[in-house]
Design a protein around this motif. Sequence first.
Motif, PDB file in Angstrom:
ATOM      1  N   GLY A   4      18.757   6.435   0.970  1.00  0.00           N
ATOM      2  CA  GLY A   4      17.464   6.888   1.461  1.00  0.00           C
ATOM      3  C   GLY A   4      16.695   7.672   0.409  1.00  0.00           C
ATOM      4  N   LEU A   5      15.377   7.623   0.511  1.00  0.00           N
ATOM      5  CA  LEU A   5      14.491   8.405  -0.365  1.00  0.00           C
ATOM      6  C   LEU A   5      14.848   8.244  -1.841  1.00  0.00           C
ATOM      7  CD1 LEU A   5      14.136  11.693   1.717  1.00  0.00           C
ATOM      8  CD2 LEU A   5      12.375   9.945   1.333  1.00  0.00           C
ATOM      9  N   ASN A   6      14.943   7.001  -2.290  1.00  0.00           N
ATOM     10  CA  ASN A   6      15.393   6.760  -3.660  1.00  0.00           C
ATOM     11  C   ASN A   6      14.273   6.334  -4.607  1.00  0.00           C
ATOM     12  OD1 ASN A   6      17.394   6.702  -5.683  1.00  0.00           O
ATOM     13  ND2 ASN A   6      17.598   4.491  -5.463  1.00  0.00           N
ATOM     14  N   TYR A   7      13.016   6.401  -4.154  1.00  0.00           N
ATOM     15  CA  TYR A   7      11.885   6.121  -5.043  1.00  0.00           C
ATOM     16  C   TYR A   7      10.993   7.358  -5.094  1.00  0.00           C
ATOM     17  CZ  TYR A   7      12.811   1.099  -5.533  1.00  0.00           C
ATOM     18  OH  TYR A   7      13.370  -0.121  -5.845  1.00  0.00           O
ATOM     19  N   ARG A   8      10.586   7.710  -6.282  1.00  0.00           N
ATOM     20  CA  ARG A   8       9.800   8.935  -6.456  1.00  0.00           C
ATOM     21  C   ARG A   8       8.510   8.904  -5.636  1.00  0.00           C
ATOM     22  NH1 ARG A   8      12.258   7.421 -11.045  1.00  0.00           N
ATOM     23  NH2 ARG A   8      13.591   8.977 -12.116  1.00  0.00           N
ATOM     24  N   LYS A   9       7.763   7.783  -5.741  1.00  0.00           N
ATOM     25  CA  LYS A   9       6.472   7.716  -5.063  1.00  0.00           C
ATOM     26  C   LYS A   9       6.637   7.624  -3.550  1.00  0.00           C
ATOM     27  CE  LYS A   9       4.063   5.725  -9.043  1.00  0.00           C
ATOM     28  NZ  LYS A   9       3.367   4.534  -9.586  1.00  0.00           N
ATOM     29  N   HIS A  10       7.752   7.065  -3.092  1.00  0.00           N
ATOM     30  CA  HIS A  10       8.013   7.040  -1.649  1.00  0.00           C
ATOM     31  C   HIS A  10       8.322   8.447  -1.136  1.00  0.00           C
ATOM     32  CE1 HIS A  10       9.329   5.924   2.297  1.00  0.00           C
ATOM     33  NE2 HIS A  10      10.593   6.179   2.057  1.00  0.00           N
ATOM     34  N   ALA A  11       9.111   9.193  -1.896  1.00  0.00           N
ATOM     35  CA  ALA A  11       9.361  10.586  -1.515  1.00  0.00           C
ATOM     36  C   ALA A  11       8.049  11.372  -1.506  1.00  0.00           C
ATOM     37  CB  ALA A  11      10.367  11.219  -2.463  1.00  0.00           C
ATOM     38  N   ASP A  12       7.199  11.103  -2.492  1.00  0.00           N
ATOM     39  CA  ASP A  12       5.910  11.795  -2.561  1.00  0.00           C
ATOM     40  C   ASP A  12       5.055  11.496  -1.330  1.00  0.00           C
ATOM     41  OD1 ASP A  12       6.661  12.771  -5.048  1.00  0.00           O
ATOM     42  OD2 ASP A  12       5.492  11.283  -6.174  1.00  0.00           O
ATOM     43  N   GLU A  13       4.990  10.210  -0.934  1.00  0.00           N
ATOM     44  CA  GLU A  13       4.104   9.850   0.176  1.00  0.00           C
ATOM     45  C   GLU A  13       4.580  10.408   1.507  1.00  0.00           C
ATOM     46  OE1 GLU A  13       3.766   5.632   0.794  1.00  0.00           O
ATOM     47  OE2 GLU A  13       5.910   5.367   1.200  1.00  0.00           O
ATOM     48  N   THR A  14       5.886  10.698   1.615  1.00  0.00           N
ATOM     49  CA  THR A  14       6.416  11.258   2.859  1.00  0.00           C
ATOM     50  C   THR A  14       6.632  12.772   2.756  1.00  0.00           C
ATOM     51  OG1 THR A  14       8.684  10.699   2.145  1.00  0.00           O
ATOM     52  CG2 THR A  14       7.537   9.098   3.534  1.00  0.00           C
TER      53      THR A  14
ATOM     54  N   GLN B  96       3.182  -3.065  -0.084  1.00  0.00           N
ATOM     55  CA  GLN B  96       4.012  -2.387  -1.080  1.00  0.00           C
ATOM     56  C   GLN B  96       3.936  -3.163  -2.389  1.00  0.00           C
ATOM     57  OE1 GLN B  96       7.723  -2.123   1.585  1.00  0.00           O
ATOM     58  NE2 GLN B  96       7.822  -0.160   0.520  1.00  0.00           N
ATOM     59  N   ASN B  97       3.818  -2.451  -3.494  1.00  0.00           N
ATOM     60  CA  ASN B  97       3.719  -3.088  -4.803  1.00  0.00           C
ATOM     61  C   ASN B  97       4.231  -2.092  -5.829  1.00  0.00           C
ATOM     62  OD1 ASN B  97       3.158  -4.616  -7.033  1.00  0.00           O
ATOM     63  ND2 ASN B  97       0.936  -4.501  -6.840  1.00  0.00           N
ATOM     64  N   SER B  98       5.479  -2.234  -6.242  1.00  0.00           N
ATOM     65  CA  SER B  98       6.094  -1.233  -7.101  1.00  0.00           C
ATOM     66  C   SER B  98       7.104  -1.898  -8.030  1.00  0.00           C
ATOM     67  CB  SER B  98       6.766  -0.149  -6.225  1.00  0.00           C
ATOM     68  OG  SER B  98       7.215   0.937  -7.017  1.00  0.00           O
TER      69      SER B  98
ATOM     70  N   LEU C  82      22.024  -1.263  -0.131  1.00  0.00           N
ATOM     71  CA  LEU C  82      20.566  -1.274  -0.108  1.00  0.00           C
ATOM     72  C   LEU C  82      20.077  -0.030  -0.841  1.00  0.00           C
ATOM     73  CD1 LEU C  82      21.343  -3.322   2.078  1.00  0.00           C
ATOM     74  CD2 LEU C  82      19.483  -2.444   3.483  1.00  0.00           C
ATOM     75  N   THR C  83      19.224  -0.226  -1.833  1.00  0.00           N
ATOM     76  CA  THR C  83      18.971   0.818  -2.822  1.00  0.00           C
ATOM     77  C   THR C  83      17.715   1.648  -2.583  1.00  0.00           C
ATOM     78  OG1 THR C  83      17.896  -0.846  -4.220  1.00  0.00           O
ATOM     79  CG2 THR C  83      20.238  -0.417  -4.615  1.00  0.00           C
ATOM     80  N   GLY C  84      17.088   1.512  -1.407  1.00  0.00           N
ATOM     81  CA  GLY C  84      15.910   2.317  -1.107  1.00  0.00           C
ATOM     82  C   GLY C  84      14.626   1.525  -1.246  1.00  0.00           C
ATOM     83  N   THR C  85      13.541   2.088  -0.715  1.00  0.00           N
ATOM     84  CA  THR C  85      12.255   1.402  -0.712  1.00  0.00           C
ATOM     85  C   THR C  85      11.200   2.188  -1.469  1.00  0.00           C
ATOM     86  OG1 THR C  85      10.747   0.156   0.736  1.00  0.00           O
ATOM     87  CG2 THR C  85      11.236   2.424   1.381  1.00  0.00           C
ATOM     88  N   PRO C  86      10.235   1.509  -2.065  1.00  0.00           N
ATOM     89  CA  PRO C  86       9.145   2.197  -2.757  1.00  0.00           C
ATOM     90  C   PRO C  86       8.053   2.647  -1.792  1.00  0.00           C
ATOM     91  CG  PRO C  86       8.889  -0.143  -3.028  1.00  0.00           C
ATOM     92  CD  PRO C  86      10.176   0.048  -2.274  1.00  0.00           C
ATOM     93  N   GLU C  87       6.998   3.191  -2.352  1.00  0.00           N
ATOM     94  CA  GLU C  87       5.870   3.660  -1.554  1.00  0.00           C
ATOM     95  C   GLU C  87       5.154   2.484  -0.892  1.00  0.00           C
ATOM     96  OE1 GLU C  87       3.874   2.510  -5.424  1.00  0.00           O
ATOM     97  OE2 GLU C  87       5.829   3.253  -4.759  1.00  0.00           O
ATOM     98  N   GLY C  88       4.364   2.831   0.145  1.00  0.00           N
ATOM     99  CA  GLY C  88       3.566   1.819   0.815  1.00  0.00           C
ATOM    100  C   GLY C  88       4.018   1.509   2.229  1.00  0.00           C
TER     101      GLY C  88
END
Length: 304
Positions: free
Chosen positions: A92-102, A223-225, A254-260
Amino acid sequence: MKLATFMKNENERLAVQIGDQLIDVEETAKQNNWNEILNDVMQVIELDQSGLEELEAKVNEAVSNGSAVVVAEEGLVWGPCVTRPRKIICVGLNYRKHADETNAPYPEVPILFNKFDNTLTGHLSEIPVPVVTNELDYEVELGIVIGKKTKNVTQEKALSHVFGYCTVNDLSARDLQMRTPQWLLGKTCDKFSPVGPYLVTSDEVGDPNNLILKTYVNDELRQNSNTSDMIFSCAEIVSYISRHMTLEPGDLILTGTPEGVVFGLPADERIYIQPGDVVTVEIEKLGKLTNKFVQESGKALTYA
């Protein structure tokens, strides 16, 4: 190689994608009198390097001489490209921009949770929107499939223990996920892990932390990362998990999801997945995974 699973007479069958042709491995083996007949992707994951090379050479030879049995893709029922993982482990929470958006802090160590095999389904499978959720969200994710027994592996050697990679949609019912500190309930409804169409061997992928990944909802890009935005790389993840448990061939990470994601939008702008929606998740070199969402039959129960 690009491996796939399809259904025939309600049984899972192994296929290999060669160019634009999907080859039925079992029928091709019978057609060419091979000594060994493989009919399951899990058997291929167990092969050593020489076994993989032999299988690839035989399939290519059969295609070249016209003796390969081609699967007609019209009306084809795809299965999950990994059929029976002993473990499905998620980060969980393994992308910087995804952590930022949440508005979440970057984790200091990987946040791990698990899913079960009831969540597995394939490309073009219809997925019911559970009546127990109003907040079904998409998450494109890079899937890692382990290729050999792995315990206490170093980061430097971790990727040599990977069989291959695949595209996954880590579907998430946000209202269920956030109901308690444990995320499991929102992640484990039926068919919440479509995976495929292909399991691509690691030699064809190269660096797993330099892949473009995208999500489309009804053809709209959401999503586009790039996997380079991961907080913990694939090698770090495999090494970290192996320090705490033994990974087996076929285990899926499963390695996490990016922003979007929908959950990353302001509350008044969130439009979650609805019956009738078509969601496509795509990862460079691994292919596009598309699913249509339908209304689950029945009605939600109220518990006292």
